[in-house]
Design an enzyme around this catalytic site. Structure first.
Site, PDB file in Angstrom:
ATOM      1  N   HIS A  40      -8.028   5.159 -14.829  1.00 51.83           N
ATOM      2  CA  HIS A  40      -7.733   6.359 -14.026  1.00 51.83           C
ATOM      3  C   HIS A  40      -6.594   6.224 -13.018  1.00 51.83           C
ATOM      4  O   HIS A  40      -6.110   7.230 -12.498  1.00 51.83           O
ATOM      5  CB  HIS A  40      -8.989   6.901 -13.332  1.00 51.83           C
ATOM      6  N   ASN A  77     -12.949  17.649 -16.761  1.00 55.69           N
ATOM      7  CA  ASN A  77     -13.897  18.741 -16.949  1.00 55.69           C
ATOM      8  C   ASN A  77     -14.530  19.081 -15.617  1.00 55.69           C
ATOM      9  O   ASN A  77     -15.346  18.321 -15.110  1.00 55.69           O
ATOM     10  CB  ASN A  77     -14.978  18.309 -17.953  1.00 55.69           C
ATOM     11  N   GLU A  98     -23.343   3.074 -14.760  1.00 56.00           N
ATOM     12  CA  GLU A  98     -22.398   1.988 -15.030  1.00 56.00           C
ATOM     13  C   GLU A  98     -23.191   0.913 -15.797  1.00 56.00           C
ATOM     14  O   GLU A  98     -24.020   0.210 -15.208  1.00 56.00           O
ATOM     15  CB  GLU A  98     -21.834   1.454 -13.696  1.00 56.00           C
ATOM     16  N   CYS A 118     -17.087  14.685 -20.992  1.00 57.35           N
ATOM     17  CA  CYS A 118     -16.964  13.499 -20.158  1.00 57.35           C
ATOM     18  C   CYS A 118     -17.009  13.816 -18.675  1.00 57.35           C
ATOM     19  O   CYS A 118     -16.327  14.719 -18.217  1.00 57.35           O
ATOM     20  CB  CYS A 118     -15.642  12.825 -20.446  1.00 57.35           C
ATOM     21  N   GLU A 144     -29.386  11.954 -19.543  1.00 60.33           N
ATOM     22  CA  GLU A 144     -28.818  12.791 -20.595  1.00 60.33           C
ATOM     23  C   GLU A 144     -28.087  11.924 -21.616  1.00 60.33           C
ATOM     24  O   GLU A 144     -27.527  10.878 -21.276  1.00 60.33           O
ATOM     25  CB  GLU A 144     -27.851  13.805 -19.977  1.00 60.33           C
ATOM     26  N   CYS A 150     -17.613   7.360  -8.119  1.00 59.40           N
ATOM     27  CA  CYS A 150     -16.253   7.824  -8.404  1.00 59.40           C
ATOM     28  C   CYS A 150     -16.203   9.324  -8.081  1.00 59.40           C
ATOM     29  O   CYS A 150     -17.029  10.091  -8.605  1.00 59.40           O
ATOM     30  CB  CYS A 150     -15.919   7.578  -9.866  1.00 59.40           C
ATOM     31  N   SER A 208     -18.421   1.145 -21.979  1.00 53.76           N
ATOM     32  CA  SER A 208     -17.404   1.638 -21.053  1.00 53.76           C
ATOM     33  C   SER A 208     -17.787   1.239 -19.635  1.00 53.76           C
ATOM     34  O   SER A 208     -18.916   1.454 -19.208  1.00 53.76           O
ATOM     35  CB  SER A 208     -17.335   3.162 -21.164  1.00 53.76           C
ATOM     36  N   CYS A 261     -25.965   6.833 -10.780  1.00 50.54           N
ATOM     37  CA  CYS A 261     -25.033   5.716 -10.955  1.00 50.54           C
ATOM     38  C   CYS A 261     -24.915   4.962  -9.633  1.00 50.54           C
ATOM     39  O   CYS A 261     -24.945   5.565  -8.568  1.00 50.54           O
ATOM     40  CB  CYS A 261     -23.657   6.237 -11.383  1.00 50.54           C
ATOM     41  N   CYS A 287     -16.474  12.325 -10.646  1.00 53.26           N
ATOM     42  CA  CYS A 287     -17.516  12.256 -11.678  1.00 53.26           C
ATOM     43  C   CYS A 287     -18.796  12.922 -11.200  1.00 53.26           C
ATOM     44  O   CYS A 287     -19.306  12.625 -10.119  1.00 53.26           O
ATOM     45  CB  CYS A 287     -17.777  10.788 -12.010  1.00 53.26           C
ATOM     46  N   SER A 326     -12.659   2.430 -17.503  1.00 53.65           N
ATOM     47  CA  SER A 326     -12.317   3.657 -16.765  1.00 53.65           C
ATOM     48  C   SER A 326     -11.213   3.284 -15.784  1.00 53.65           C
ATOM     49  O   SER A 326     -11.488   2.860 -14.674  1.00 53.65           O
ATOM     50  CB  SER A 326     -13.530   4.170 -15.981  1.00 53.65           C
ATOM     51  N   CYS A 367     -23.510   9.165 -27.326  1.00 50.83           N
ATOM     52  CA  CYS A 367     -23.123   8.674 -26.002  1.00 50.83           C
ATOM     53  C   CYS A 367     -24.405   8.536 -25.185  1.00 50.83           C
ATOM     54  O   CYS A 367     -25.132   9.509 -25.000  1.00 50.83           O
ATOM     55  CB  CYS A 367     -22.168   9.706 -25.383  1.00 50.83           C
TER      56      CYS A 367
HETATM   57  S1  SF4 Z   1     -17.296   7.447 -13.630  1.00 50.06           S
HETATM   58 FE1  SF4 Z   1     -18.889   6.078 -14.455  1.00 50.06          FE
HETATM   59  S2  SF4 Z   1     -19.024   4.442 -12.899  1.00 50.06           S
HETATM   60 FE2  SF4 Z   1     -17.973   6.151 -11.885  1.00 50.06          FE
HETATM   61  S3  SF4 Z   1     -19.635   7.325 -10.882  1.00 50.06           S
HETATM   62 FE3  SF4 Z   1     -19.305   8.236 -12.930  1.00 50.06          FE
HETATM   63  S4  SF4 Z   1     -20.837   7.231 -14.236  1.00 50.06           S
HETATM   64 FE4  SF4 Z   1     -20.603   5.956 -12.384  1.00 50.06          FE
END
Ligand code: SF4
Length: 364
Positions: free
Chosen positions: A237, A311, A182, A354, A105, A129, A213, A125, A132, A235, A118
């Site tokens: 966090h 989100n 990533e 995001c 996407e 995380c 990023s 990935c 996510c 990232s 984006c």
């Molecule tokens: S935040 Fe980024 S690095 Fe972490 S799982 Fe999601 S897409 Fe992958």
């Protein structure tokens, strides 16, 4: 910067989205076509026209050659969703035999003065995380440079064919590698796509308009800075190792001290900053101790903090902090001389905000 090259995909053909003009000229020579044809093809490509049959001023014979010698359309548009705020989410399928049907996407975020795209760098990935949505999908494939750049080109063509309503910007001016995946875990695809986006016969974007990023892969950040020196977003966090180990598990391999040293070394031009992304999770990383740790971590001379509203996605284990709490968090950073902004969430109604991206691979 490394030498330009068009990354071959799995059947070793060069890909039109990233091929250089000189490589195309070699192809013209091989097939007895005049050299100026290479420039014509590049002009179409840079407008986002990837299907040779739609390149009106080139002869049929050359269309046939391009189709036979190149991967012209590494992606296929499966779906486009438009948000009430002008944001567009695109779902693309890979045109590779082994990965046919796998999807990524991309999101267009238009404003009055700029159009940001984006883009994704992986299907799924490699990292996981827990806040996510992409991370829940697992890793399926690295995108080739051609597949990464094709996202930009196809969105460019879509904007041309169907401009945005109102006073929103209708050009792609900025690129952020913040979609699925990533990017620094797909270093070849990332580097080759950057070469194409920055090159004079590609989209000729300024490195100031491209942001990569990352969750914090330290050796790869060092190499990115040396080779391209594009904008960097981390990232973050959490600025507490034990919590960041959970929220951004790569922290176990590259803890905050290593990340700090690496960010201090990243070369920045005048008026450029590293962005530290911080998604605010209720009673998880938005407590007093989290603010104190963040204030200690940030170098206000070189870095700014971008606070992101969480989100939720179906089944997500976290809640977002309230708007009031986010403002309070930002004010505390600002009071310590740290530039902090609260990112306005865009495209939430189409799951394009995001952390919400996840290709629905089974729904094609
Ligand atoms: S935040 Fe980024 S690095 Fe972490 S799982 Fe999601 S897409 Fe992958």
């Amino acid at each position: 910067m490394p030498n330009s090259s068009s990354t071959p995909n799995n059947n070793d053909k060069p890909q039109l989205p990233v091929i250089s003009q000189s490589e195309l000229q070699d192809l013209m020579k091989k097939h007895g076509q005049p050299a100026f044809r290479a420039k014509q093809v590049i002009d179409w490509r840079n407008k986002g026209v990837l299907n040779p049959d739609a390149m009106k001023n080139i002869p049929g014979e050359l269309r046939h050659i391009l189709n036979a010698e190149l991967i012209c359309e590494p992606l296929r548009l499966v779906r486009r969703e438009c948000s009430v705020d002008g944001t567009r989410k695109y779902v693309f399928a890979l045109n590779r035999p082994r990965f046919s049907g796998k999807m990524v996407e991309s999101v267009l975020i238009p404003e009055q003065s700029r159009g940001t795209v984006c883009i994704s760098s992986q299907v799924g990935c490699v990292l996981d995380c827990p806040f996510c949505h992409t991370g829940t999908q697992g890793f399926e494939a690295n995108l080739t440079a051609g597949e990464i750049v094709a996202q930009v080109l196809m969105i460019k063509a879509d904007l041309h064919n169907e401009p945005l309503a109102g006073d929103l910007h209708n050009e792609v001016t900025h690129i952020v590698y913040m979609g699925m995946g990533e990017p620094l875990a797909n270093e070849t695809g990332l580097h080759d796509s950057l070469i194409a986006l920055l090159s004079d016969d590609g989209l000729k974007l300024s490195r100031r308009r491209i942001t990569v990023s990352t969750s914090g892969l330290v050796p790869q950040i060092n190499r990115l800075g040396e080779a391209f020196n594009v904008n960097l977003a981390i990232s973050l966090h959490s600025a507490i190792d034990s919590l960041r180990d959970t929220l951004v598990p790569i922290n176990k391999k590259h803890p905050l001290k290593q990340l700090r040293d690496c960010l201090n070394r990243y070369s920045l031009g005048k008026q450029r900053h590293i962005t530290l992304e911080y998604v605010l999770l209720k009673e998880t990383n938005d407590r007093e101790e989290d603010i104190r740790a963040l204030i200690d971590f940030v170098n206000p001379e070189r870095e700014r903090v971008n606070l992101i509203q969480f989100n939720p996605y179906p089944g997500s284990p976290y809640d977002g902090s309230s708007k009031e709490h986010m403002s309070k968090f930002a004010q505390q950073l600002i009071s310590k001389g740290i530039r902090a902004t609260v990112r306005r969430s865009r495209g939430q109604d189409i799951m394009a905000a995001c952390g919400q991206l996840k290709a629905e691979t089974s729904k094609e």
